[in-house]
Design a protein around this motif. Sequence first.
Motif, PDB file in Angstrom:
ATOM      1  N   SER A   1      -1.359  22.652   9.881  1.00 19.66           N
ATOM      2  CA  SER A   1      -0.044  22.074  10.208  1.00 19.66           C
ATOM      3  C   SER A   1       0.952  23.122  10.691  1.00 19.66           C
ATOM      4  CB  SER A   1       0.529  21.349   8.990  1.00 19.66           C
ATOM      5  OG  SER A   1       0.682  22.241   7.894  1.00 19.66           O
ATOM      6  N   ASP A   2       0.582  24.399  10.623  1.00 15.44           N
ATOM      7  CA  ASP A   2       1.483  25.461  11.089  1.00 15.44           C
ATOM      8  C   ASP A   2       1.360  25.717  12.590  1.00 15.44           C
ATOM      9  OD1 ASP A   2       2.913  26.254   8.779  1.00 15.44           O
ATOM     10  OD2 ASP A   2       1.125  27.245   8.009  1.00 15.44           O
ATOM     11  N   VAL A   3       0.431  25.041  13.260  1.00 16.74           N
ATOM     12  CA  VAL A   3       0.341  25.195  14.711  1.00 16.74           C
ATOM     13  C   VAL A   3       1.642  24.696  15.335  1.00 16.74           C
ATOM     14  CG1 VAL A   3      -0.861  24.466  16.793  1.00 16.74           C
ATOM     15  CG2 VAL A   3      -2.147  24.922  14.733  1.00 16.74           C
ATOM     16  N   GLY A   4       2.272  25.528  16.151  1.00 17.23           N
ATOM     17  CA  GLY A   4       3.540  25.146  16.771  1.00 17.23           C
ATOM     18  C   GLY A   4       4.755  25.415  15.909  1.00 17.23           C
ATOM     19  N   ASN A   5       4.545  25.830  14.656  1.00 18.07           N
ATOM     20  CA  ASN A   5       5.665  26.146  13.779  1.00 18.07           C
ATOM     21  C   ASN A   5       6.254  27.505  14.180  1.00 18.07           C
ATOM     22  OD1 ASN A   5       7.499  26.068  11.685  1.00 18.07           O
ATOM     23  ND2 ASN A   5       5.967  26.083  10.049  1.00 18.07           N
ATOM     24  N   CYS A   6       7.543  27.701  13.909  1.00 13.21           N
ATOM     25  CA  CYS A   6       8.179  28.981  14.201  1.00 13.21           C
ATOM     26  C   CYS A   6       7.500  30.078  13.388  1.00 13.21           C
ATOM     27  CB  CYS A   6       9.667  28.912  13.874  1.00 13.21           C
ATOM     28  SG  CYS A   6      10.522  30.500  14.011  1.00 13.21           S
ATOM     29  N   ARG A   7       7.081  31.142  14.063  1.00 15.43           N
ATOM     30  CA  ARG A   7       6.359  32.212  13.373  1.00 15.43           C
ATOM     31  C   ARG A   7       7.246  32.942  12.373  1.00 15.43           C
ATOM     32  NH1 ARG A   7       4.141  34.809  18.820  1.00 15.43           N
ATOM     33  NH2 ARG A   7       6.090  33.817  19.516  1.00 15.43           N
ATOM     34  N   LYS A   8       8.527  33.043  12.678  1.00 10.89           N
ATOM     35  CA  LYS A   8       9.439  33.703  11.728  1.00 10.89           C
ATOM     36  C   LYS A   8       9.618  32.851  10.479  1.00 10.89           C
ATOM     37  CE  LYS A   8      12.039  37.355  11.091  1.00 10.89           C
ATOM     38  NZ  LYS A   8      11.466  38.713  11.151  1.00 10.89           N
ATOM     39  N   ARG A   9       9.614  31.555  10.642  1.00 16.85           N
ATOM     40  CA  ARG A   9       9.711  30.660   9.494  1.00 16.85           C
ATOM     41  C   ARG A   9       8.501  30.834   8.582  1.00 16.85           C
ATOM     42  NH1 ARG A   9       9.886  24.020   9.816  1.00 16.85           N
ATOM     43  NH2 ARG A   9      10.600  23.637   7.673  1.00 16.85           N
ATOM     44  N   ILE A  10       7.320  30.952   9.181  1.00 17.33           N
ATOM     45  CA  ILE A  10       6.108  31.195   8.403  1.00 17.33           C
ATOM     46  C   ILE A  10       6.210  32.529   7.671  1.00 17.33           C
ATOM     47  CG2 ILE A  10       3.623  31.621   8.579  1.00 17.33           C
ATOM     48  CD1 ILE A  10       3.609  29.691  10.981  1.00 17.33           C
ATOM     49  N   TRP A  11       6.732  33.545   8.361  1.00 15.35           N
ATOM     50  CA  TRP A  11       6.900  34.879   7.771  1.00 15.35           C
ATOM     51  C   TRP A  11       7.789  34.808   6.535  1.00 15.35           C
ATOM     52  CZ3 TRP A  11      11.085  38.283   7.162  1.00 15.35           C
ATOM     53  CH2 TRP A  11      10.766  39.630   6.942  1.00 15.35           C
ATOM     54  N   TYR A  12       8.908  34.119   6.636  1.00 15.71           N
ATOM     55  CA  TYR A  12       9.800  33.971   5.476  1.00 15.71           C
ATOM     56  C   TYR A  12       9.118  33.175   4.366  1.00 15.71           C
ATOM     57  CZ  TYR A  12      14.175  35.938   7.256  1.00 15.71           C
ATOM     58  OH  TYR A  12      15.157  36.802   7.689  1.00 15.71           O
ATOM     59  N   ARG A  13       8.446  32.092   4.737  1.00 17.53           N
ATOM     60  CA  ARG A  13       7.812  31.240   3.726  1.00 17.53           C
ATOM     61  C   ARG A  13       6.764  31.994   2.929  1.00 17.53           C
ATOM     62  NH1 ARG A  13       4.195  27.118   6.409  1.00 17.53           N
ATOM     63  NH2 ARG A  13       2.649  28.771   6.079  1.00 17.53           N
ATOM     64  N   GLU A  14       6.014  32.863   3.595  1.00 19.91           N
ATOM     65  CA  GLU A  14       4.932  33.583   2.922  1.00 19.91           C
ATOM     66  C   GLU A  14       5.422  34.808   2.154  1.00 19.91           C
ATOM     67  OE1 GLU A  14       1.771  32.450   2.803  1.00 19.91           O
ATOM     68  OE2 GLU A  14       2.618  30.705   3.835  1.00 19.91           O
ATOM     69  N   LEU A  15       6.444  35.498   2.679  1.00 17.79           N
ATOM     70  CA  LEU A  15       6.882  36.770   2.089  1.00 17.79           C
ATOM     71  C   LEU A  15       8.194  36.684   1.313  1.00 17.79           C
ATOM     72  CD1 LEU A  15       6.005  39.174   5.051  1.00 17.79           C
ATOM     73  CD2 LEU A  15       4.664  38.718   2.987  1.00 17.79           C
ATOM     74  N   HIS A  16       9.068  35.757   1.700  1.00 18.34           N
ATOM     75  CA  HIS A  16      10.389  35.662   1.049  1.00 18.34           C
ATOM     76  C   HIS A  16      10.757  34.211   0.743  1.00 18.34           C
ATOM     77  CE1 HIS A  16      10.948  39.892   2.121  1.00 18.34           C
ATOM     78  NE2 HIS A  16      10.580  39.582   3.348  1.00 18.34           N
ATOM     79  N   PRO A  17       9.918  33.496   0.017  1.00 17.56           N
ATOM     80  CA  PRO A  17      10.202  32.074  -0.256  1.00 17.56           C
ATOM     81  C   PRO A  17      11.483  31.852  -1.045  1.00 17.56           C
ATOM     82  CG  PRO A  17       8.410  32.868  -1.646  1.00 17.56           C
ATOM     83  CD  PRO A  17       8.680  33.946  -0.637  1.00 17.56           C
ATOM     84  N   HIS A  18      11.927  32.875  -1.781  1.00 19.06           N
ATOM     85  CA  HIS A  18      13.134  32.734  -2.598  1.00 19.06           C
ATOM     86  C   HIS A  18      14.401  32.592  -1.758  1.00 19.06           C
ATOM     87  CE1 HIS A  18      12.720  36.999  -1.625  1.00 19.06           C
ATOM     88  NE2 HIS A  18      14.011  37.134  -1.815  1.00 19.06           N
ATOM     89  N   LEU A  19      14.313  32.895  -0.465  1.00 23.86           N
ATOM     90  CA  LEU A  19      15.484  32.793   0.411  1.00 23.86           C
ATOM     91  C   LEU A  19      15.671  31.393   0.992  1.00 23.86           C
ATOM     92  CD1 LEU A  19      15.190  36.170   2.367  1.00 23.86           C
ATOM     93  CD2 LEU A  19      16.714  35.629   0.456  1.00 23.86           C
TER      94      LEU A  19
END
Length: 429
Positions: A103-121
């Motif tokens: 489901s991450d195909v087409g998702n913003c790559r920076k959003r994925i980066w935050y979700r995986e590394l900085h979910p607390h934000l």
Amino acid sequence: MSAPSAAIVAAARRIAVRGLPIGPREDPCCCGHGRHRHSGKVFSGRCLAGCGCRAWRADMAYLLAVEAMAASHSSLMADIAAWHEATYPRPTPDKGGWGVGPSDVGNCRKRIWYRELHPHLAKPVDSSAALMGNITHEVAATARGALYRWQQIEIPVKVPGLDRPGRIDRYDPVLGLVDDIKTKGVRGWERLAEHGPDAHQWKQVGIYGYGLLAAGKPVETLRLTCINRATGAEKVFEQPYDNAAAEAARGELIALNVALDVGMDLPRDGRGSTDPFCTQWCEFYESCWNVASAAEHGVSPEFYTTFGEQADPELVAWAAEIARTWKDSETEAKTEYKAAIAMLKGALRGEKVGRFGDYKIIEKTREVNDYKRYWETVEQVRREYLAWEPSIRGDFADWVASIVMPKRKETWIEVKHVVDPHPLNKAAA
């Protein structure tokens, strides 16, 4: 969880009518005394009030009364969200793996980066549209699971090379059909009618097919079932499964995993404050675009994120050149568009809609207020008003109030690309 008995409901009703005590809850026992009246380190022993109770046991009627009072103020959409999250939890990645999935195909790559590394934000965002989509998925799963027993509904699929499995809306092993449901708002539905599904949606369902094929299951056809959230209208799109295309789409997600493994900073695919996908639906927008710092320095989030506090003049000149280039292109496009529309006037020969090849020409008309004529009338009335004797002409506002807003008709031509429908769409029309 079973429903409480009629006796417990009646007892809870009496407690609710009487009202809960103000202050700390007593957490009463079935014996009628508060938990603090029981012995033991955690107040779970015999009752010290001398009633004969040997151990504290929660008063189910009291708990039900508390729960009912809390539920009376619950939000319907929040309840649906909580139930859906508990019923269909997000698939979890393998231990030590990343949460990147189909489901991450087409998702913003920076959003994925935050979700995986900085979910607390993450910040809360409006998820009402997504919840309506979840409701559609749930009803579809219930209905199809009951009607078509051989089909597999809401099944997980493991994709080789990805740490997190995906979840398929519907798979028919007899036909080799992989079906994914997409719900659309008003604008999304208009884009769908003109251009068909987005490329990344085909990639997503293709990756599902790849995972099924890797598990030894037949895959022949990919289907996207699109639902209009506002009207319930349905459009179906199909294409044959393409293993090379699915492999390439899977490779895009594996590349994200590798980038996360080596600590790369992924780029932003959104446009910032001018992009509703960033401002309305991304939970990391404020952190990603440094919204608070930008406001503190009196600049836009895009400026602060791109240049920092003090911008290099050469970089500003570069950005200005890009802006001017796009503006020139926009001006040229508008000029050419107007010229092309002028050529189409008369093509419909008095009709309102016509199809020519892969395009539909539509003549639209609407009635709007004619403010020019209105203010001309106001000026004329003002001159007449001033010609009267002040003692008899009255209030000018009364004169203006008698003026009826004139109307005029606007007519324009629209051109839309036509996506030929699937046979199921014709059947449902």
